[in-house]
Scaffold this active site. Structure first.
Site, PDB file in Angstrom:
ATOM      1  N   TYR A 140      -4.562   2.238  15.666  1.00 40.61           N
ATOM      2  CA  TYR A 140      -3.304   2.029  16.389  1.00 40.61           C
ATOM      3  C   TYR A 140      -3.486   1.864  17.886  1.00 40.61           C
ATOM      4  CZ  TYR A 140      -0.747   3.701  12.230  1.00 40.61           C
ATOM      5  OH  TYR A 140      -0.213   3.850  10.966  1.00 40.61           O
ATOM      6  N   GLU A 177      -7.445   8.747   5.890  1.00 39.87           N
ATOM      7  CA  GLU A 177      -7.727   9.416   7.163  1.00 39.87           C
ATOM      8  C   GLU A 177      -8.183  10.860   6.992  1.00 39.87           C
ATOM      9  OE1 GLU A 177      -4.437   9.005   9.851  1.00 39.87           O
ATOM     10  OE2 GLU A 177      -4.597   6.826   9.920  1.00 39.87           O
ATOM     11  N   HIS A 198      -2.865  11.016   0.371  1.00 43.36           N
ATOM     12  CA  HIS A 198      -2.377  10.841   1.750  1.00 43.36           C
ATOM     13  C   HIS A 198      -1.804  12.183   2.199  1.00 43.36           C
ATOM     14  CE1 HIS A 198      -1.078   7.536   4.739  1.00 43.36           C
ATOM     15  NE2 HIS A 198      -0.704   8.658   5.292  1.00 43.36           N
ATOM     16  N   GLU A 251      -3.800   0.138   8.047  1.00 43.87           N
ATOM     17  CA  GLU A 251      -2.627   0.547   8.838  1.00 43.87           C
ATOM     18  C   GLU A 251      -2.787   0.084  10.270  1.00 43.87           C
ATOM     19  OE1 GLU A 251      -1.408   4.725   8.931  1.00 43.87           O
ATOM     20  OE2 GLU A 251      -1.875   4.895   6.800  1.00 43.87           O
ATOM     21  N   ASN A 308      -7.843   2.148   9.522  1.00 39.95           N
ATOM     22  CA  ASN A 308      -6.548   2.331  10.189  1.00 39.95           C
ATOM     23  C   ASN A 308      -6.801   2.416  11.682  1.00 39.95           C
ATOM     24  OD1 ASN A 308      -5.489   2.654   7.641  1.00 39.95           O
ATOM     25  ND2 ASN A 308      -4.763   4.747   7.957  1.00 39.95           N
ATOM     26  N   ARG A 358       0.852  -1.181   0.000  1.00 39.96           N
ATOM     27  CA  ARG A 358       0.000   0.000   0.000  1.00 39.96           C
ATOM     28  C   ARG A 358       0.895   1.240   0.000  1.00 39.96           C
ATOM     29  NH1 ARG A 358      -2.925   3.196   4.616  1.00 39.96           N
ATOM     30  NH2 ARG A 358      -3.899   4.696   3.217  1.00 39.96           N
TER      31      ARG A 358
END
Ligand code: GBH
Length: 481
Positions: free
Chosen positions: A318, A174, A129, A385, A316, A84
């Site tokens: 985290y 995002e 991005h 991600e 995504n 990606r």
């Protein structure tokens, strides 16, 4: 730190795919090479250097513009199913408009894509991005609704140029970061501070621009190219601070304001922005003396046009935040955080990374996946991600633990909860330019020596670990057969 849980010894399903990710501004460098135009991150790092740790820039970054064949070798060594990466809009269209195509930029991506395909690696391509061409910022950037058409024309250009080889497209990465941080809080490029207005106008343009690109693909390209298009929305799991109904409501409200704002219009069968945002922002706007809501209203036609514009869901994630209900903030200056009115914190017992915001909370991933699965009607999900930052050491055992624990949580969501996750993408292939944090926070499974003009890459222990996970579809030495 607290105790670590054992990684799962179950196997990933046969059709599960593994990849790694990067983004153009974070790795390419070559910021003004061969006719590339200026974008808002070039502009921001050059004109407001004190906003970036050590005044760092992406001028050279990992120099992937010149060293992409080495990147492909690394990808091949890891055995990933896909890579990606994102296209730099200004490298292809230096003015941002389609009046001028930069052939050298097109050639760069054609070369990268064909090297990937020759090595059996599928390109997963993000169109945007965070690196808006500066000329489009000069007319206001994303809060200007006319950018819908500029993005649509860029998307058409990319589908035309690369669509024979690229079968997985992501429009935006995002949008929350673009809108809230870029046009609300003034924390990232272009650094506009207009909270309570800027991020809402930005989101209005972006969900429409995404939908337009999707429809263009559907009508003009899908019949011959037969690929898939989606949008990447990021979320941190929001865990209620207690069992009280108030804290549960506050946690759900935070998910709707942060994730639902961008996801609901596209992924939810009813479309439109989340009702809780529509209601709260209208109410506060009126009390502040605005004649209409600060949140732009989507017409019935717009709602119809936007909803369902995805072929799979890209997520995504985290980390996790805890959420407590609070009294609504006093009416005063407009602002996103006042509209939201919740309080958040992270548990001091959670393990740290090198990034202040990123605590290791693997169980949050499983809860988030279940919430997405239930809220958006059981979509196919690709995790686009997930990853961990440290100081860049080669023997990165805490990163291995992070991957083992998060992948365990994902595997439990798939095998025990029936969530349809079909792919996992590690952020990142290599250490790179981490936006405001410059080169201080390292996310790579390959190390990059930024002191060395050659930007030498070296595999880390986590790279070796991920390689074995991909080869065996298993997180430990031997899995149950
Ligand atoms: C990802 O966003 C990005 O897509 C990727 O480009 C980036 O390299 C990666 O994160 C790692 O940073 O400054 O304390 O207010 C992840 C979600 C949310 C992470 C906002 C950074 C800023 C927190 N991002 N967050 S803070």
């Amino acid at each position: 730190g607290q105790s670590r849980s054992e990684p799962s010894n179950k196997k990933f399903p046969e059709n599960f795919r593994f990849g790694v990710a990067t983004a153009a501004y974070q790795v390419e460098g070559g910021w003004a090479d061969d006719g590339k135009g200026e974008n808002i991150w070039d502009h921001y790092t050059h004109h407001q250097p004190d906003h970036i740790a050590n005044n760092a820039t992406g001028d050279v970054a990992c120099d992937s513009y010149h060293k992409y064949m080495e990147d492909v070798e690394m990808l091949k060594n890891l055995g990933v199913n896909y890579y990606r990466f994102s296209l730099s809009w200004s490298r292809i269209l230096p003015t941002g408009y389609t009046n001028q195509i930069n052939e050298a930029g097109v050639t760069y991506y054609k070369n990268l894509i064909s090297a990937l395909k020759e090595n059996g690696i599928e390109p997963f391509v993000t169109l945007y991005h965070w690196d808006l061409p500066q000329p489009l910022q000069e007319i206001g950037g994303w809060p200007n609704p006319l950018l819908e058409d500029n993005f649509a024309e860029y998307a058409r250009t990319a589908f035309t140029l690369f669509g024979d080889d690229v079968k997985n497209w992501m429009t935006f990465n995002e949008p929350q970061q673009t809108c809230l941080f870029g046009y609300g809080l003034g924390a990232t490029a272009p650094g506009a501070s207009a909270s309570g207005i800027g991020e809402y106008k930005c989101a209005y343009t972006i969900v429409k621009a995404h939908a337009k690109a999707y429809h263009i693909y559907d009508e003009e390209f899908r019949p011959t190219q037969n690929g898939r298009v989606s949008i990447v929305v990021d979320a941190s799991w929001a865990e209620p601070g207690s069992d009280s109904d108030e804290d549960k409501e506050a946690a759900e409200r935070l998910l709707q304001f942060s994730y639902g704002f961008y996801a609901h219009p596209i992924y939810h069968p009813d479309g439109n922005f989340p009702q809780v945002m529509i209601d709260r922002i209208a109410d506060r706007s009126e009390k502040e003396g605005f004649p209409t809501s600060r949140l732009p209203e989507l017409s019935t036609e717009e709602i119809e046009y936007i909803r369902g514009t995805f072929d799979f869901l890209c997520l995504n994630s985290y980390t996790t935040n805890m959420v407590k209900w609070t009294n609504d903030y006093a009416i005063g200056a407009p602002g996103y955080y006042a509209d939201l009115s919740v309080s958040t914190y992270q548990d001091p017992s959670w393990n740290n990374s090198a990034s202040g915001w990123l605590k290791v909370v693997p169980w949050g991933m499983r809860k988030l996946l279940n919430w997405v699965d239930q809220t958006y009607n059981h979509p196919e999900i690709v995790i686009t991600e997930n990853g961990f930052s440290d100081d860049g050491r080669l023997d990165d055992l805490t990163r291995i633990n992070y991957y083992a624990e998060y992948l365990t949580s994902i595997l439990e969501a798939v095998l025990e909860d029936g969530v349809n996750v079909t792919g996992y993408t590690a952020w990142s292939l290599m250490d790179n330019f981490q936006w405001n944090f410059g080169y201080l926070e390292k996310f790579g499974i390959y190390q990059v020596d930024f002191e060395d003009p050659d930007r030498t890459r070296t595999i880390k222990s986590s790279g070796e670990y991920y390689k074995s996970v991909i080869a065996n579809k298993c997180l430990v030495d031997t899995c149950e057969e």
